[in-house]
Enzyme design. Structure first.
Site, mmCIF file in Angstrom:
data_model
loop_
_atom_site.group_PDB
_atom_site.id
_atom_site.type_symbol
_atom_site.label_atom_id
_atom_site.label_comp_id
_atom_site.label_asym_id
_atom_site.label_seq_id
_atom_site.Cartn_x
_atom_site.Cartn_y
_atom_site.Cartn_z
ATOM 1 C CD GLU A 160 43.794 38.348 47.437
ATOM 2 O OE1 GLU A 160 42.836 37.734 46.887
ATOM 3 O OE2 GLU A 160 44.460 39.199 46.858
ATOM 4 C CD GLU A 187 42.880 36.631 36.564
ATOM 5 O OE1 GLU A 187 43.486 35.631 36.181
ATOM 6 O OE2 GLU A 187 42.869 37.691 35.904
#
Lengths: 336, 336
Positions: free
Chosen positions: B96, B105
């Site tokens: 994930e 990110e």
């Protein structure tokens, strides 16, 4: 610094009401930021000001120095004060180094380093003295925080049940670490608050006095104190303790200030600062009366994970004026 | 991950409705966190699951694996996926890894690295595909943000005047950099929002499609697209654009999923996710009508200062259905 009027006034007055400390003197501003203290020092008559700053704020500081026609006097230096080499020793070190409850951020270490490397033996520190204060308080914040904590644990229990039923995974083993994490966050982390003076329910006590001219880093690594406080409100709840600080601009013994200036961050109706106070809440609150005496054991040290953050151990005995022990407790807090 | 029901359901269903992908297989969970995907993989029949996590969350993951009696199957490994050495290649990589607007990110880099190092040639990726979407929206947020920006500049002007009058320092030279900083903060930083589907005023367009089995890091460093969108609301304000993503669990061409599962973060009344959407506001909004066509130039790259953050260039031409150009603009945004 710039939008806190109490702070601005204190530094401004400390400089301009003590011009003799600056006139034709060499000044070092540690952590100059936008450069305002360096500029004031120059405006007060300094012949040279070294304005040291570790961050890219130096770009703004240089622009500001130029716009205020002080290029010949203020020299902005980008670098850490521990590494910077100045061409001469200085008469004055000025710095706005104070963090929450004085020592959070541990920036004073750099000022001490600057002092030991660059201050003449006859030099003065601006500010010259600092004190940390602690006082018992009442506050509704504790009830809110307890209810936030309980709400968070209710959510967790629902989540654990749901994860077991819907997704076949037993998470209950994590209930204990989760609860400890939430306790730390909601109940043990000190809070920023600008308290009303009315919320202070006992006599404030000094837990640390610092002479900025002589103190060493070792002496501020750990702050311990055993102090007393007398409850001054008729009947009330002891909900926790509040920590704040003040600093004074007194010059030095040989070269005292013409006018001593104080900057205090105590609870105040009119003159709150961006520092506010740090509030350490106890759960549950306890009932106290006028005349009860608190015997407080205070210890503050730096967090092992991050030396800019603090850990506080706070023990307290509540005694009636007759000497009868009513209660005692001990709590750990984190200044994050 | 755990408290987002949409996310949990998608991963849960992707595993348990495609058990043949896991039965007696070797699985690698990249960034396992609490270990939930590794545990599900084991419960679905994997013979071995390597659960790699760079943070101290491994302590919790190990406890959870033990509490769910999967110690023999799930091996929790603390370390960065780039450095970890596994004793064998794996049949499935599950992770994930998705950030805001998919790529914030930059955690997908690690999944690609894991794939290139450890996935068997016959292996499958969970999820297997990802898409980034962009759509024109209406929103009241822009007016708020503009008013916040203006308020901040008013405060600054007052401060500059006050600093000159009370403290003798001219700060006006910093008005331009201050204004630019505030503009970036209030007007150019994308916002997290769970939009109502009604706020989407034009047809959504795909700006990037990713096959997780074959994509390279180079191919996601910069995302560029030239796409069209037709306004579908009668008369409205074009206030900005919204970006979201979906991922699919399809298995591989050779080994397709029995049931394809979708996880979407599109605007939804009922099924909002913690990812929400990223909103890019334009100032001022512009009037558009049903049938107007938007020709959108989109480019997203990583911030030079922090490769986990993103910069977005968004150009747009608004044309009537007749082809007449009504307006064109170009804005820069930051996903912080």
């Amino acid at each position: 610094m710039l939008s806190d009027r109490v702070r601005m006034d204190a530094y401004y007055n400390s400089i301009f009401r003590n011009k003799s400390h600056f006139l034709d003197k060499v000044v070092l501003d540690v952590g100059t930021g936008s450069g305002i203290l360096a500029i004031w020092s120059a405006q007060a008559g300094a012949k040279k000001v070294y304005a040291v700053e570790a961050t890219k704020m130096t770009d703004h500081a240089r622009e500001l120095v130029r716009a205020n026609n002080l290029e010949g006097i203020v020299e902005v230096i980008e670098g850490s004060i521990e590494d910077v080499i100045l061409p001469e020793k200085v008469d004055v070190i000025i710095s706005e180094w104070m963090g929450y409850f004085l020592l959070r951020e541990s920036m004073f270490d750099s000022v001490i380093c600057a002092r030991d490397r660059w201050l003449k033996p006859t030099g003065v520190m601006y500010p010259s003295h600092a004190r940390m204060w602690l006082a018992p308080i009442r506050s509704g914040l504790g009830d809110h925080k307890m209810s936030d904590y309980e709400g968070s644990m209710d959510d967790w229990q629902y989540f654990v049940k749901n994860t077991k039923n819907h997704y076949g995974v037993d998470m209950s083993i994590l209930t204990k670490p989760f609860s400890e994490e939430q306790k730390k966050y909601y109940l043990q982390t000190s809070l920023w608050n600008n308290l009303h003076p009315n919320q202070v329910i006992g006599t404030p006590a000094v837990v640390k006095e610092i002479d900025c001219l002589t103190v060493t880093v070792e002496e501020i690594l750990v702050v311990t104190a055993n102090v007393s406080s007398s409850i001054i409100k008729e009947e009330t709840r002891l909900c926790g303790f509040s920590g704040w600080f003040d600093v004074h601009f007194r010059g030095s013994k040989e070269n005292p200030a013409e006018e001593e200036i104080e900057l205090t961050t105590e609870p105040s109706e009119e003159n709150g600062t961006h520092w506010g106070q740090q509030v350490f809440l106890i759960h549950p609150p306890t009932h106290v009366c006028s005349g009860d005496d608190l015997n407080i054991n205070f210890a503050m040290s730096r967090s092992k994970e991050n030396h800019r953050l603090m850990e506080v151990d706070l023990g307290c005995e509540v005694k009636q004026s007759s000497g009868k022990l009513l209660q005692s407790f001990k709590h750990k807090f984190f200044i994050e």
